[in-house]
Design a protein around this motif. Structure first.
Motif, mmCIF file in Angstrom:
data_model
loop_
_atom_site.group_PDB
_atom_site.id
_atom_site.type_symbol
_atom_site.label_atom_id
_atom_site.label_comp_id
_atom_site.label_asym_id
_atom_site.label_seq_id
_atom_site.Cartn_x
_atom_site.Cartn_y
_atom_site.Cartn_z
ATOM 1 N N SER A 60 -2.426 -3.020 8.094
ATOM 2 C CA SER A 60 -3.345 -2.140 7.933
ATOM 3 C C SER A 60 -4.653 -2.515 6.421
ATOM 4 O O SER A 60 -4.268 -2.107 5.590
ATOM 5 C CB SER A 60 -2.734 -0.636 7.457
ATOM 6 O OG SER A 60 -3.647 0.485 7.051
ATOM 7 N N PRO A 61 -5.390 -3.201 7.157
ATOM 8 C CA PRO A 61 -6.467 -3.441 5.948
ATOM 9 C C PRO A 61 -7.013 -2.207 5.431
ATOM 10 O O PRO A 61 -6.515 -1.435 4.904
ATOM 11 C CB PRO A 61 -7.452 -4.536 6.469
ATOM 12 C CG PRO A 61 -7.126 -4.455 8.062
ATOM 13 C CD PRO A 61 -5.770 -3.921 8.472
ATOM 14 N N TYR A 62 -8.252 -2.088 6.063
ATOM 15 C CA TYR A 62 -8.698 -0.666 6.164
ATOM 16 C C TYR A 62 -9.164 -0.517 7.462
ATOM 17 O O TYR A 62 -9.710 -1.565 8.274
ATOM 18 C CB TYR A 62 -9.786 -0.332 5.110
ATOM 19 C CG TYR A 62 -10.421 -1.524 4.397
ATOM 20 C CD1 TYR A 62 -10.205 -2.048 3.227
ATOM 21 C CD2 TYR A 62 -11.685 -2.067 5.110
ATOM 22 C CE1 TYR A 62 -10.734 -2.855 2.487
ATOM 23 C CE2 TYR A 62 -12.253 -2.837 4.259
ATOM 24 C CZ TYR A 62 -11.787 -3.327 3.151
ATOM 25 O OH TYR A 62 -12.526 -4.380 2.384
ATOM 26 N N SER A 83 -5.529 7.222 -4.114
ATOM 27 C CA SER A 83 -5.002 7.953 -3.218
ATOM 28 C C SER A 83 -3.639 7.976 -2.975
ATOM 29 O O SER A 83 -2.861 7.099 -3.616
ATOM 30 C CB SER A 83 -5.652 7.104 -1.847
ATOM 31 O OG SER A 83 -5.209 5.775 -2.060
ATOM 32 N N GLN A 84 -3.160 9.102 -2.198
ATOM 33 C CA GLN A 84 -1.554 9.069 -2.098
ATOM 34 C C GLN A 84 -1.137 8.083 -0.874
ATOM 35 O O GLN A 84 -0.062 7.729 -1.279
ATOM 36 C CB GLN A 84 -1.442 10.601 -1.485
ATOM 37 C CG GLN A 84 -1.537 11.743 -2.631
ATOM 38 C CD GLN A 84 -0.343 11.623 -3.286
ATOM 39 O OE1 GLN A 84 0.692 11.323 -3.246
ATOM 40 N NE2 GLN A 84 -0.580 12.698 -4.400
ATOM 41 N N ARG A 85 -1.804 8.100 0.147
ATOM 42 C CA ARG A 85 -1.397 7.024 1.133
ATOM 43 C C ARG A 85 -2.495 5.898 1.553
ATOM 44 O O ARG A 85 -3.389 6.579 1.716
ATOM 45 C CB ARG A 85 -0.949 8.006 2.365
ATOM 46 C CG ARG A 85 0.320 8.761 2.358
ATOM 47 C CD ARG A 85 1.481 7.597 2.213
ATOM 48 N NE ARG A 85 2.866 8.272 2.287
ATOM 49 C CZ ARG A 85 3.307 8.562 0.933
ATOM 50 N NH1 ARG A 85 2.787 8.140 -0.019
ATOM 51 N NH2 ARG A 85 4.482 9.180 1.200
ATOM 52 N N GLY A 86 -1.916 4.784 1.632
ATOM 53 C CA GLY A 86 -2.951 4.005 2.136
ATOM 54 C C GLY A 86 -3.411 3.219 1.214
ATOM 55 O O GLY A 86 -4.290 2.204 1.509
ATOM 56 N N GLY A 87 -3.621 3.405 -0.101
ATOM 57 C CA GLY A 87 -4.264 2.847 -1.183
ATOM 58 C C GLY A 87 -3.214 1.660 -1.896
ATOM 59 O O GLY A 87 -2.011 1.485 -1.557
ATOM 60 N N LEU A 88 -3.928 0.876 -2.372
ATOM 61 C CA LEU A 88 -3.278 -0.381 -3.136
ATOM 62 C C LEU A 88 -2.513 -0.049 -4.202
ATOM 63 O O LEU A 88 -2.647 0.857 -5.144
ATOM 64 C CB LEU A 88 -4.151 -1.655 -3.727
ATOM 65 C CG LEU A 88 -3.801 -2.816 -4.422
ATOM 66 C CD1 LEU A 88 -3.072 -3.451 -3.423
ATOM 67 C CD2 LEU A 88 -4.922 -3.346 -5.277
ATOM 68 N N TYR A 136 0.822 -1.428 0.000
ATOM 69 C CA TYR A 136 0.097 0.029 0.005
ATOM 70 C C TYR A 136 0.764 1.227 0.004
ATOM 71 O O TYR A 136 1.909 1.128 0.360
ATOM 72 C CB TYR A 136 -0.958 -0.006 1.136
ATOM 73 C CG TYR A 136 -0.485 -0.273 2.568
ATOM 74 C CD1 TYR A 136 0.065 0.884 3.188
ATOM 75 C CD2 TYR A 136 -0.255 -1.399 3.217
ATOM 76 C CE1 TYR A 136 0.574 1.013 4.581
ATOM 77 C CE2 TYR A 136 0.235 -1.561 4.427
ATOM 78 C CZ TYR A 136 0.456 -0.279 5.151
ATOM 79 O OH TYR A 136 1.074 -0.391 6.302
#
Lengths: 599, 198
Positions: free
Chosen positions: B105-107, B46-51, B14
């Protein structure tokens, strides 16, 4: 930077970087852009080297202005380039078409996004514009071609005094492959504007059209002889015609299937190389056309085949996806079907069957930890509830349309949120609330706001002022020199407030007040993009505060609606991951007794 | 690696984990070793946290930058949860999945148990290798930000990548900011050593 190192004969470059290298090897002197992914790295790369190489570069306030500036510099004889994503071309089209008539030589790079990896409006194909506007059009397949075709684009632009379009796609923009370097040609600081040739009058327009059509006939000859339109002949009655990255999938599939086929690679798709394609299809029995997104080449081939080879069996969008990105296995499947390679079809279907019925859970895109938008959406939902009409726009904050917020009933186009909300306010008794970012507001929100004031619409506009164009990687915008609140005064907005979005109480009160007023109201919701702020702090070696949960409580369940990636539930307990916490402290305002700053 | 072979690698994780940096390091190392290299990446919204999904192919002659369905030789996943989203590229006959054993961190607020994912990954791949990253990194640092170099070391230690260590180190020196380089090299070496022992 690798891109301009003199000691390297070649390097691995992104397609977007290769465009820049090609421009530098053509004597690039003037470049503009409005950031838009997948084209963003073109501007960002030029921005890093412009000063050193004496090139004028700017991030413009929108694509139309960016293109106009490049057109103006083209008039003055400077080698100029403008880059944008596909939707940018929609915005710029109004100025582009007359600039073709007016013979300004410059290069336009437009990046399409098949599969919509970073686009939400439509899955459009920019090559339609080639026909509307009479734009010579090049379609690179990889980075090496991106560089070479950029040089060819500058050559055509100058020789024929015409804007030339380079149509990129996400896969070409965002792939790295080998690029061989040639000499960089120094830029020119100033050009010269010659007064006479550009004094267009209305009566002259038809003549210019006539002249343009003649010019296109000449450029057609270039298209017939260019090395970018070529074929690899093979003793076979099967042919494949492809453009862009699809050409690579074709080569891959032919190698894997071990079949014989002649291949035509289209690198310049407008004007269409009619003669060469006629030669190519004359003696074929079957032909497959592989292109992203629309069947533009396919239509041309169908038209030519009627005359040259009416019995030719033409495959294209009947075997390949009509929407979404074309994948290597799609091309393999199509060619396996045509060549009746049953084993390959079985293998491909078997692989698909393995995954059938399995729900693949994928990570959701989400706001960064500490993002000011999360605080804004959370506060507004808390104050106004869910029943209000929420309008969205283009930027990071479109993620506010996803759970848990679900606060965009529509997202249309840059700046359109205000205009569409205005229409809704006139057609109903609703007062829509519209979210628009600062950069988007400068881009196309301003004219809509002026209309809203003029005709007394009933809308609450939330300008998410994070001081940057965040979603495309953090480019600057006119807010560097123009204050949004000054524009409110100048536009006649009587009711507006500025708030710090990290202050729950202040923002709640201002929203309550603004929403209760009839007519136009604006909230300038200030909060610096956290990602950029954290980067800045990290660079300076400054440690930001982290927060921790010191007391568990059932009421912490409300944090679900806040949805911060740093806050997690593990074995029934809430915790804050200190590696992810970017210290905005908004959660602490929600639960001052349970959450404390970590010392 | 055999002469006519193309190596197909998919890297998932991610945003913020250094997925693209890892792909660039391997790409540049393969390039320096003399392979033809094609690399591509899918950025999300997304900038952070996306796949994030990176494809890397190298060999004597490579055309497509994308790995085809069921075409991966190796999948590197920086979070166990994301290994799940790379299934499209897995092939029972050849694919090795090398993944972080942890779900960082899944979501938010959705607990997903590794027990749900691991048996499945085992079933559909040729081999599944789990790297206990938290345990390993815990010995050196509190930060989880260098999992990319740890897993890279692990891949090398297990001889899963046909690339020489010296080219990887050269590429790391070029791609990682100087102030973080030494720590990354240390974690990279740890990965190699642990892999040899496991």
């Amino acid at each position: 930077m690798e891109l301009i190192r003199k000691d390297l004969p070649k390097a691995l470059l992104l397609g977007n970087e290769a465009i820049v290298r090609g421009a530098l090897e053509s004597g690039l002197s003037f470049a503009t852009t409005y950031p838009g992914t997948p084209a963003s790295e073109i501007g960002d790369t030029i921005s890093k080297i412009a000063q050193e190489l004496g090139i004028y570069f700017e991030y413009s306030s929108n694509e139309k202005v960016a293109l106009e500036a490049a057109g103006g510099a083209g008039f003055c004889g400077l080698k100029s380039l403008v880059a944008m994503k596909h939707y940018g071309l929609n915005v710029a089209l109004d100025s582009l078409l007359p600039l073709v008539y007016l013979e300004s030589p410059f290069v336009i790079v437009a990046a399409d996004d098949p599969g919509c990896f970073s686009s939400v409006q439509t899955e459009q194909d920019s090559r339609w514009f080639s026909k509307i506007g009479f734009l010579p059009t090049l379609e690179p397949a990889d980075s090496a071609e991106a560089k070479e075709m950029t040089k060819f684009a500058f050559f055509l632009a100058e020789k024929y005094k015409i804007p030339v379009l380079i149509r990129m796609t996400t896969r070409v923009c965002h792939s790295r492959s080998t690029v061989k370097f040639s000499k960089i040609i120094p830029s020119r600081k100033k050009g010269k504007f010659l007064k006479f040739p550009y004094q267009a009058t209305a009566t002259d327009t038809v003549n210019r059209h006539k002249k343009l059509l003649k010019k296109i006939e000449k450029i057609k000859k270039e298209s017939e002889k260019t090395k970018f339109n070529y074929f690899l002949k093979n003793k076979s009655n099967l042919g494949v015609i492809s453009s862009g990255v699809c050409f690579l999938y074709v080569k891959e599939a032919i190698k894997e299937l071990k079949i014989k086929a002649s291949i035509f690679k289209i690198g310049m798709s407008f004007p269409f190389p009619e003669k060469r394609i006629s030669q190519f299809i004359k003696n074929l029995d079957q032909v497959l056309i592989v292109e992203e997104v629309e069947p533009i080449i396919e239509n041309e081939v169908e038209r030519i085949a009627k005359r040259i080879n009416p019995s030719l069996k033409i495959y294209g969008k009947n075997l390949l996806p009509k929407y979404g990105e074309i994948k290597p296995e799609d091309v393999l499947f199509a060619l396996a079907k045509i060549s009746k390679n049953i084993q390959t079809i079985i293998n491909l279907e078997e692989q698909q069957r393995l995954l059938r019925g399995i729900k693949i859970e994928k990570r959701f895109p989400t706001f960064c930890p500490g993002c000011p938008h999360r605080a804004t959406f959370f506060t507004i939902k808390k104050v106004l509830g869910e029943k209000v009409v929420f309008g969205g726009d283009i930027g990071c904050y479109l993620l506010g349309s996803l759970p848990p917020f679900k606060m965009s009933d529509f997202i249309v186009a840059m700046g359109a949120g205000i205009g569409v909300s205005y229409g809704i306010s006139k057609a109903t008794d609703e007062k829509p609330v519209i979210f628009i970012g600062d950069s988007t507001f400068f881009h196309a929100g301003l004219p809509a706001l002026i209309n809203l004031v003029w005709h007394d619409g009933n809308v609450l506009v939330i300008i998410l002022d994070n001081k940057i164009t965040a979603m495309t990687g953090g480019q600057p915008h006119p807010g560097e020199v123009i204050k949004i609140e000054d524009l409110m005064k100048a536009c006649g907005v009587k009711s507006y407030e500025i708030t710090n979005v990290y202050n729950l109480k202040e923002t709640s009160e201002k929203i309550k007040k603004l929403y209760s007023q009839k007519g136009v109201s604006v909230l300038i919701a200030q909060g610096e993009c956290r990602l950029l702020k954290i980067r800045k702090l990290a660079r300076q070696g400054v440690v930001w505060p982290r927060f921790e949960i010191i007391k568990q409580s059932p009421k912490l369940e409300e944090l679900k609606n806040f949805s911060c990636p740093a806050i997690r539930k593990k074995k029934g307990k809430y915790l804050i991951d200190e590696n992810l916490c970017w210290g905005c402290g908004f959660c602490q305002q929600l639960f001052p007794e349970n959450i404390k700053i970590k010392l | 690696m055999k002469k006519n072979k193309t190596f197909n690698l998919v890297i998932v994780g991610y945003g913020g984990q250094g997925v693209i940096t890892l792909a660039e390091i391997i790409a540049n190392a393969a390039f320096a070793q003399g392979y033809e290299v094609k690399q591509t990446e899918n950025h999300g919204l997304s900038q952070r946290g996306g796949l994030l999904e990176c494809h890397l192919r190298f060999g004597q002659e490579v055309f497509s930058p994308l790995v085809k369905r069921g075409g991966a030789d190796l999948i590197i996943s920086l979070d166990l949860f994301d290994a799940f989203s790379s299934l499209n590229y897995v092939n029972k006959k050849k694919t090795i999945i090398l993944t972080n054993s942890e779900i960082f961190s899944p979501y938010p607020f959705k607990e997903i148990s590794p027990k749900k994912i691991i048996p499945f990954l085992k079933k559909i791949s040729k081999k599944l290798i789990l790297v206990p990253t938290l345990k390993l990194i815990g010995n050196i640092s509190k930060e989880t930000s260098m999992i990319n170099t740890l897993i890279l070391g692990y891949a090398l230690g297990k001889k899963l990548l046909p690339i020489k260590k010296k080219f990887i180190l050269k590429a790391m020196t070029e791609k990682i900011r100087p102030q973080f380089l030494e720590k990354n090299k240390k974690i990279f070496d740890l990965g190699i050593q642990v892999a040899k022992k496991h």
